[in-house]
Design a protein around this motif. Structure first.
Motif, PDB file in Angstrom:
ATOM      1  N   SER A   1     -29.599 -25.557  -6.596  1.00  0.00           N
ATOM      2  CA  SER A   1     -29.720 -26.541  -5.518  1.00  0.00           C
ATOM      3  C   SER A   1     -28.414 -27.276  -5.237  1.00  0.00           C
ATOM      4  CB  SER A   1     -30.807 -27.560  -5.867  1.00  0.00           C
ATOM      5  OG  SER A   1     -30.490 -28.257  -7.071  1.00  0.00           O
ATOM      6  N   LEU A   2     -27.336 -26.925  -5.937  1.00  0.00           N
ATOM      7  CA  LEU A   2     -26.062 -27.615  -5.761  1.00  0.00           C
ATOM      8  C   LEU A   2     -25.318 -27.042  -4.557  1.00  0.00           C
ATOM      9  CD1 LEU A   2     -23.930 -29.617  -6.868  1.00  0.00           C
ATOM     10  CD2 LEU A   2     -23.050 -27.735  -8.283  1.00  0.00           C
ATOM     11  N   PRO A   3     -24.966 -27.881  -3.577  1.00  0.00           N
ATOM     12  CA  PRO A   3     -24.186 -27.370  -2.434  1.00  0.00           C
ATOM     13  C   PRO A   3     -22.807 -26.916  -2.884  1.00  0.00           C
ATOM     14  CG  PRO A   3     -25.187 -29.508  -1.937  1.00  0.00           C
ATOM     15  CD  PRO A   3     -25.330 -29.296  -3.414  1.00  0.00           C
ATOM     16  N   PRO A   4     -22.276 -25.870  -2.261  1.00  0.00           N
ATOM     17  CA  PRO A   4     -20.967 -25.351  -2.674  1.00  0.00           C
ATOM     18  C   PRO A   4     -19.831 -26.269  -2.243  1.00  0.00           C
ATOM     19  CG  PRO A   4     -21.773 -24.136  -0.783  1.00  0.00           C
ATOM     20  CD  PRO A   4     -22.876 -25.054  -1.196  1.00  0.00           C
ATOM     21  N   GLY A   5     -18.667 -26.005  -2.824  1.00  0.00           N
ATOM     22  CA  GLY A   5     -17.446 -26.735  -2.507  1.00  0.00           C
ATOM     23  C   GLY A   5     -16.470 -26.548  -3.648  1.00  0.00           C
ATOM     24  N   GLY A   6     -15.208 -26.459  -3.348  1.00  0.00           N
ATOM     25  CA  GLY A   6     -14.235 -26.291  -4.424  1.00  0.00           C
ATOM     26  C   GLY A   6     -13.285 -25.151  -4.162  1.00  0.00           C
ATOM     27  N   TRP A   7     -12.519 -24.831  -5.194  1.00  0.00           N
ATOM     28  CA  TRP A   7     -11.452 -23.842  -5.065  1.00  0.00           C
ATOM     29  C   TRP A   7     -11.473 -22.896  -6.261  1.00  0.00           C
ATOM     30  CZ3 TRP A   7     -11.191 -28.633  -3.058  1.00  0.00           C
ATOM     31  CH2 TRP A   7     -10.702 -28.762  -1.747  1.00  0.00           C
ATOM     32  N   ALA A   8     -10.969 -21.686  -6.021  1.00  0.00           N
ATOM     33  CA  ALA A   8     -10.817 -20.682  -7.068  1.00  0.00           C
ATOM     34  C   ALA A   8      -9.349 -20.583  -7.467  1.00  0.00           C
ATOM     35  CB  ALA A   8     -11.344 -19.334  -6.604  1.00  0.00           C
ATOM     36  N   PHE A   9      -9.071 -19.683  -8.357  1.00  0.00           N
ATOM     37  CA  PHE A   9      -7.745 -19.491  -8.932  1.00  0.00           C
ATOM     38  C   PHE A   9      -6.873 -18.601  -8.062  1.00  0.00           C
ATOM     39  CE2 PHE A   9      -5.253 -17.594 -12.610  1.00  0.00           C
ATOM     40  CZ  PHE A   9      -4.706 -18.775 -13.075  1.00  0.00           C
ATOM     41  N   GLU A  10      -7.531 -17.632  -7.394  1.00  0.00           N
ATOM     42  CA  GLU A  10      -6.859 -16.502  -6.774  1.00  0.00           C
ATOM     43  C   GLU A  10      -6.739 -16.648  -5.255  1.00  0.00           C
ATOM     44  OE1 GLU A  10      -5.902 -13.860  -8.559  1.00  0.00           O
ATOM     45  OE2 GLU A  10      -7.063 -13.909 -10.401  1.00  0.00           O
ATOM     46  N   PHE A  11      -6.082 -15.672  -4.645  1.00  0.00           N
ATOM     47  CA  PHE A  11      -6.106 -15.567  -3.187  1.00  0.00           C
ATOM     48  C   PHE A  11      -7.515 -15.246  -2.698  1.00  0.00           C
ATOM     49  CE2 PHE A  11      -1.536 -14.411  -3.807  1.00  0.00           C
ATOM     50  CZ  PHE A  11      -0.975 -15.385  -2.991  1.00  0.00           C
ATOM     51  N   ASP A  12      -8.141 -14.256  -3.311  1.00  0.00           N
ATOM     52  CA  ASP A  12      -9.460 -13.787  -2.893  1.00  0.00           C
ATOM     53  C   ASP A  12     -10.368 -13.762  -4.116  1.00  0.00           C
ATOM     54  OD1 ASP A  12      -8.984 -13.009  -0.021  1.00  0.00           O
ATOM     55  OD2 ASP A  12      -7.447 -11.788  -0.979  1.00  0.00           O
ATOM     56  N   ASN A  13     -10.988 -14.881  -4.381  1.00  0.00           N
ATOM     57  CA  ASN A  13     -11.818 -15.018  -5.576  1.00  0.00           C
ATOM     58  C   ASN A  13     -13.046 -15.844  -5.201  1.00  0.00           C
ATOM     59  OD1 ASN A  13     -11.120 -16.275  -8.954  1.00  0.00           O
ATOM     60  ND2 ASN A  13     -12.545 -14.742  -8.253  1.00  0.00           N
ATOM     61  N   ASP A  14     -13.608 -15.527  -4.015  1.00  0.00           N
ATOM     62  CA  ASP A  14     -14.602 -16.410  -3.410  1.00  0.00           C
ATOM     63  C   ASP A  14     -15.907 -16.499  -4.189  1.00  0.00           C
ATOM     64  OD1 ASP A  14     -12.761 -16.856  -1.486  1.00  0.00           O
ATOM     65  OD2 ASP A  14     -13.752 -15.729   0.104  1.00  0.00           O
ATOM     66  N   GLY A  15     -16.188 -15.513  -5.019  1.00  0.00           N
ATOM     67  CA  GLY A  15     -17.424 -15.558  -5.799  1.00  0.00           C
ATOM     68  C   GLY A  15     -17.333 -16.455  -7.016  1.00  0.00           C
ATOM     69  N   TYR A  16     -16.112 -16.883  -7.344  1.00  0.00           N
ATOM     70  CA  TYR A  16     -15.937 -17.616  -8.597  1.00  0.00           C
ATOM     71  C   TYR A  16     -14.995 -18.805  -8.442  1.00  0.00           C
ATOM     72  CZ  TYR A  16     -18.373 -13.691 -10.596  1.00  0.00           C
ATOM     73  OH  TYR A  16     -19.335 -12.752 -10.872  1.00  0.00           O
ATOM     74  N   PRO A  17     -15.405 -19.829  -7.671  1.00  0.00           N
ATOM     75  CA  PRO A  17     -14.632 -21.066  -7.714  1.00  0.00           C
ATOM     76  C   PRO A  17     -14.687 -21.623  -9.132  1.00  0.00           C
ATOM     77  CG  PRO A  17     -16.775 -21.460  -6.738  1.00  0.00           C
ATOM     78  CD  PRO A  17     -16.653 -19.979  -6.918  1.00  0.00           C
ATOM     79  N   ASP A  18     -13.686 -22.381  -9.520  1.00  0.00           N
ATOM     80  CA  ASP A  18     -13.728 -22.926 -10.876  1.00  0.00           C
ATOM     81  C   ASP A  18     -13.440 -24.411 -10.869  1.00  0.00           C
ATOM     82  OD1 ASP A  18     -10.803 -23.402 -12.165  1.00  0.00           O
ATOM     83  OD2 ASP A  18     -10.720 -21.768 -10.712  1.00  0.00           O
TER      84      ASP A  18
END
Length: 633
Positions: A355-372
């Motif tokens: 139920s948590l809305p998304p938001g944030g950033w990942a490590f890579e250029f294209d790492n959209d499945g895994y923000p950290d």
């Protein structure tokens, strides 16, 4: 307090800072981002050649260039290590050796002969880690029957059931799922040579252990019996489900998670599942490796992953620490790029936080499945300092997401919440790398520091994060560093976060940390901690001085209000060791992938962290001078 005569010259520190900032600004891309090389060890290059051999796409040019790099990393004793100056590593040496044999180096060559001697003395292939023996099994150099079984039927386990794929850390689950496909197919594509010279002829004994290890060893024996005649319908359905899971997680750049292990195993698993080399998924995956390839006069090498978001956020914070204006093009254009990299969609993290809305950033250029969480905290710290109104919505979304990613104990992990079940760590093939993602002091500290500026002091997430950090302090006064080496990194992250959150510099927890840092300062004035500290407590806080670790220590001491000889000597070390071009040499690895197993040399660390330290030092001196002028005579 020291006397003025013993202080490093403010002008010399300012000159060093200005030169470093000029160098850093000169490294940014036309698009506004920074990305330093992310250097690891030669297993990346050896496994790349083995992958290409397995898929039938290995070329003479790629092989020759990779072999040149691998040879250049061999030490005088014939071995390869996992980090600069580290001890010989058996499995790394075996994989490098096999790659050089693929390149045509003869067994009789002196550099291979001495490497084979080390392998033999260390127990041979039989003593290598499971992942190395899986690679060898794929080429007929190790029997599949002597490897732990990874059944694809794991895909049937629901998310609440122990040992389901979401019990693993994100990097581990993306590796385990394709390995279940490989384990089920048990492929053998023979090499054009044998590795008899690396075998001792003695099978490594795996002693039975009490507890869960013993239970899983028994389960593995049962699974070996099942593998001889698996139930056809469920097995085929599990393999289809695993392949679909893999395809669904391919990133836009062709990678899986933007990291090497799941990338190579996913390509192999899909190939075994019927995806030929021309299939779009396979083609994107293979072509994407080129983006991670570095070619120079030492040969061809692969980055295990890339860190543009992390590097860019660190660079922005460093420049702002140095006094560069928020309106400077280097800062504003980097902010534009970071805002464009925000991740607004769901990922594997949402399995535990649906139920948590998304938001944030990942490590890579294209790492959209895994923000950290760690990258997100650092980006929030950077964007908020740019004071751009258009950044506020993204910051608010990120703070909401970060807060929601707290684990039940109040701490924060990198990629998942409550990824703390240790049961999977007891499985027979878990002899390399971290496989779960529990909260860590360094990630929690970065979140606490970000929340301290964005949420009121009474915020439950902030308060619980501070309590978690206080409980995590080691008996010696330091904090363990999960993603950087090691206690110097952890302590360097936690002290500024606690002070930002309102913990007074004279508090006992801060004083204990200051004492630990001052006690572990090297004679030359710098700080260093060898990566062996993850395995051997005798190395904690000990090692050759490095720019990044010296900067971490200085940032903690400055946050604690220290104006001591230790601080002055540390700044003096940075000034004295700066190169003419404004940066610093740092051959030592100070980043951590898997504690005890896999380490990273972030080439930008040697620049961004000293800039932050020098900038904060000069600002502290200016504040002290201003305060002394205001004191009544």
């Amino acid at each position: 307090m020291t006397t003025v005569d013993t202080l490093p010259s403010a002008s010399s520190a300012q000159l060093a800072l200005d030169s470093a900032c000029d160098h850093l600004i000169g490294l940014r891309s036309p698009q506004g981002w920074w990305k330093g090389e992310l250097q690891t060890n030669v297993t990346m290059d050896a496994e790349d050649l083995l992958l290409r051999e397995f898929l039938g796409i290995r070329t003479e040019d790629d092989t020759a260039e990779a072999a040149r790099w691998i040879r250049s990393e061999q030490r005088a004793d014939g071995t390869w290590a996992n980090f600069h100056g580290g001890p010989p590593d058996l499995s790394t040496t075996i994989e490098a050796y096999v790659a050089l044999r693929l390149a045509g180096d003869p067994v009789e060559a002196p550099h291979l002969r001495v490497a084979a001697g080390f392998v033999q003395r260390s127990g041979g292939i039989e003593a290598a880690r499971v992942f190395t023996r899986i690679w060898l099994a794929m080429f007929g150099q190790w029997p599949w029957r002597e490897l732990p079984v990874l059944p694809p039927e794991l895909m049937y386990l629901p998310a609440w059931f122990p040992l389901n794929v979401y019990d693993w850390a994100c990097w581990a689950r993306q590796t385990i799922v394709p390995l279940t496909v490989v384990s089920a197919h048990r492929p053998v594509r023979p090499l054009p040579f044998d590795l008899a010279e690396l075998r001792t002829g003695q099978r490594a004994r795996r002693p039975s252990r009490p507890g869960w290890e013993g239970v899983f060893s028994g389960l593995d024996r049962l699974l070996h019996h099942y593998e001889r005649r698996p139930v056809r319908g469920p097995r085929e359905a599990a393999l289809r489900r695993a392949a679909e899971w893999i395809v669904a997680r391919q990133e836009l750049d062709g990678s899986w998670g933007g990291i090497q292990p799941p990338w190579v195993y996913s390509l192999i698993a899909l190939n075994l599942s019927g995806y030929d080399i021309g299939h779009p998924v396979m083609r994107r995956g293979i072509q994407g490796l080129d983006r991670f390839t570095i070619r120079d006069d030492r040969g061809r090498r692969l980055e295990a992953c890339q860190s543009p978001v992390w590097d860019t956020a660190l660079a922005v914070n460093a420049l702002l620490d140095a006094g560069v204006s928020a309106g400077h093009p280097a800062v504003s254009e980097a902010a534009d790029w970071l805002l464009g990299e925000e991740i607004r969609g769901p990922g594997d993290w949402s399995v535990r936080r649906p139920s948590l809305p998304p938001g944030g950033w990942a490590f890579e250029f294209d790492n959209d499945g895994y923000p950290d969480v760690d990258d997100t905290a650092e980006v929030v710290l950077a964007l908020r300092r740019t004071r751009r109104p258009d950044a506020r919505p993204a910051i608010d979304r990120a703070v909401r997401w970060m807060t929601g990613m707290a684990s039940r104990d109040g701490g924060f992990a990198a990629f998942d919440a409550d990824n703390t079940r240790t049961l999977c760590t007891r499985l027979p093939f878990c002899d390399f790398g971290a496989v779960i993602d529990p909260p860590s002091a360094d990630v929690t500290a970065h979140v606490v520091e970000a929340l301290a500026h964005e949420r009121p002091a009474g915020s439950p997430a902030l308060r619980r994060g501070v309590v978690w950090l206080l409980k995590a302090q080691e008996a010696d006064g330091s904090w363990f560093g999960r993603w950087g080496a090691n206690h110097v990194y952890g302590t360097g992250a936690v002290v500024p976060a606690l002070v930002a959150a309102g913990v007074r510099p004279e508090a006992r927890c801060v004083r204990r940390a200051v004492t630990w840092l001052e006690r572990h300062q090297n004679e030359d004035g710098g700080w260093g901690e060898d990566l062996r500290s993850y395995d051997d407590p005798a190395w904690i806080g000990r090692g050759e001085s490095t720019p990044s670790q010296t900067a971490w220590a200085l940032m903690a001491l400055l946050a604690a209000g220290e104006r001591s000889p230790a601080v002055d000597r540390g700044v003096g070390w940075l000034v004295e060791h700066q190169r003419p071009d404004g940066t610093w040499d740092e051959p030592h690895f100070t980043g951590t992938g898997f504690p005890g197993d896999f380490y990273i040399n972030y080439h930008l660390y040697r620049l961004v962290f000293p800039i932050s330290a020098l900038g904060r030092y000069l600002r502290a001196r200016a504040d002290d001078a201003a305060a002394s002028r205001e004191e009544p005579s």
